[in-house]
Scaffold this active site. Structure first.
Site, PDB file in Angstrom:
ATOM      1  N   THR A  18     -15.333 -84.101  -8.302  1.00 39.16           N
ATOM      2  CA  THR A  18     -14.350 -83.228  -7.682  1.00 39.16           C
ATOM      3  C   THR A  18     -13.955 -82.185  -8.721  1.00 39.16           C
ATOM      4  O   THR A  18     -14.570 -82.096  -9.788  1.00 39.16           O
ATOM      5  CB  THR A  18     -13.128 -84.028  -7.187  1.00 39.16           C
ATOM      6  OG1 THR A  18     -12.224 -83.148  -6.499  1.00 39.16           O
ATOM      7  CG2 THR A  18     -12.384 -84.689  -8.338  1.00 39.16           C
TER       8      THR A  18
ATOM      9  N   VAL B 150     -15.590 -80.794  -0.460  1.00 39.16           N
ATOM     10  CA  VAL B 150     -15.611 -79.666  -1.371  1.00 39.16           C
ATOM     11  C   VAL B 150     -14.351 -79.733  -2.219  1.00 39.16           C
ATOM     12  O   VAL B 150     -13.246 -79.907  -1.686  1.00 39.16           O
ATOM     13  CB  VAL B 150     -15.667 -78.326  -0.614  1.00 39.16           C
ATOM     14  CG1 VAL B 150     -15.650 -77.152  -1.588  1.00 39.16           C
ATOM     15  CG2 VAL B 150     -16.895 -78.272   0.276  1.00 39.16           C
ATOM     16  N   CYS B 151     -14.517 -79.639  -3.531  1.00 44.54           N
ATOM     17  CA  CYS B 151     -13.386 -79.588  -4.447  1.00 44.54           C
ATOM     18  C   CYS B 151     -12.476 -80.808  -4.246  1.00 44.54           C
ATOM     19  O   CYS B 151     -12.947 -81.943  -4.197  1.00 44.54           O
ATOM     20  CB  CYS B 151     -12.642 -78.272  -4.237  1.00 44.54           C
ATOM     21  SG  CYS B 151     -11.516 -77.792  -5.563  1.00 44.54           S
ATOM     22  N   THR B 152     -11.179 -80.586  -4.069  1.00 42.51           N
ATOM     23  CA  THR B 152     -10.241 -81.704  -3.962  1.00 42.51           C
ATOM     24  C   THR B 152     -10.234 -82.345  -2.583  1.00 42.51           C
ATOM     25  O   THR B 152      -9.425 -83.247  -2.336  1.00 42.51           O
ATOM     26  CB  THR B 152      -8.811 -81.239  -4.310  1.00 42.51           C
ATOM     27  OG1 THR B 152      -8.446 -80.140  -3.459  1.00 42.51           O
ATOM     28  CG2 THR B 152      -8.712 -80.813  -5.767  1.00 42.51           C
ATOM     29  N   GLY B 153     -11.143 -81.938  -1.726  1.00 40.85           N
ATOM     30  CA  GLY B 153     -11.305 -82.665  -0.470  1.00 40.85           C
ATOM     31  C   GLY B 153     -11.661 -84.117  -0.716  1.00 40.85           C
ATOM     32  O   GLY B 153     -11.413 -84.987   0.135  1.00 40.85           O
TER      33      GLY B 153
END
Length: 324
Positions: free
Chosen positions: A124, A104-107
């Site tokens: 991302t 999720v996102c910057t994961g």
């Protein structure tokens, strides 16, 4: 039905909504018989973590003791900027064994550091897409979609896109009706396809500095069905076509034609989602002229035809009214 397990990785600086958004979606499945998930959170040492907003999260245990999950979910947050090498090592060793790997996102930055994104198409948060592509040239970064599926790998854009991705995974696991029930309970729409752009046309483009160009931008948005060729738009801005095209791209970051395409597509999607207007009428209202022209634009941009898009994403399950 065997319940799928979901392991959520926690670390200091994690974004709280990147964790709780997908968790609420997966937890919501338990209200439907046979559709629940076994949810577990874990940090490296099992100790509580502090999120980027200051909230403290207490994990169920440590990553070393976690059983191999069906779905391994890696949320984003400020903690991905300088990740703990031990966390990257754990991901490198254990993430390949999960049946489904989700960020999720910057994961996605953590997965990239662990070498898990090489050779894959991913997305991302828009603010770090360029950094991810530059730092990891073996990764194919697509900055536009809100989430991307590439085999067992699923990556999503910023924050709320994690909810969209989680709903898509529930739909994949248990069907559309259950995913829709969860979406309704959370008061979110089950209608955003993964290849929907992270930004609307107006947000994607910069706002022009000069007043005539700003007025043209607004006029395009309010009149997508009009003649929006460069010559017509240049006349509205009182500029020559060549000067207008060059100035528009310089100040907005998009060519006039590209901006018009995005506005028309966005308006057509909105009408398909929120009205019962017929496809023929929508194609005319949005400047496509014919349903076939609109179909080609939808397939090129979204990979699906307007009728299929409406079937999946409209908010009112009503029968289309005929158009003249």
């Amino acid at each position: 039905m065997t319940q799928r397990s979901v392991l959520v990785v926690l670390y200091d600086g994690v974004q709280s909504l990147d964790v709780t958004g997908p968790v609420e979606v997966f937890a919501g499945a338990s209200r439907f018989p046979g559709a629940g998930y076994v949810l577990r959170t874990a940090s490296l040492d099992g100790a509580p973590v502090r999120t980027s907003s200051g909230l403290a999260l207490v994990p169920d245990g440590g990553l070393a003791d976690a059983e191999r999950p069906h779905t391994l979910l890696v949320p984003g947050g400020e903690g991905t900027r300088n990740p703990d090498p031990a966390l990257v090592d754990w991901l490198r060793a254990h993430a390949p064994h999960a049946e489904r790997l989700v960020s999720v996102c910057t994961g996605a930055l953590l997965l990239a550091e662990a070498g898990l994104l090489d050779g894959h198409r991913v997305t991302t948060h828009w603010t770090v897409c360029e950094h991810l592509a530059r730092s990891h040239p073996a990764v194919e970064v697509d900055p536009d979609p809100i989430f991307v599926r590439d085999g067992r790998l699923a990556t999503s854009a910023g924050v709320t896109a994690g909810i969209d991705l989680a709903l898509a995974l529930v739909e994949e696991d248990h069907g559309r009706d259950i995913a829709l029930g969860i979406a309704r309970h959370l008061v979110v729409f089950l209608r955003r396809p993964g290849n929907q752009a992270q930004f609307s046309a107006q947000l994607t483009a910069q706002t022009a500095r000069r007043e005539p160009l700003r007025e043209v931008q607004h006029w395009i948005t309010e009149n997508p069905g009009e003649d929006l060729c460069v010559e017509a738009l240049a006349a509205r801005a009182r500029l020559s076509p060549r000067h207008f095209a060059r100035a528009f791209q310089s100040e907005t970051g998009l060519t006039p034609g590209r901006y018009v395409d995005r506005v028309r597509l966005e308006q057509a999607r909105r009408l398909l989602e929120d009205t019962t207007d017929g496809v023929t009428g929508i194609s005319r209202a949005c400047g496509y002229g014919t349903p076939e022209a609109m179909r080609r634009a939808f397939i090129k941009a979204l990979g699906t035809a307007p009728t299929e898009y409406r079937r999946r994403f409209r908010t009112h399950p009503a029968t289309d009214r005929p158009t003249a």
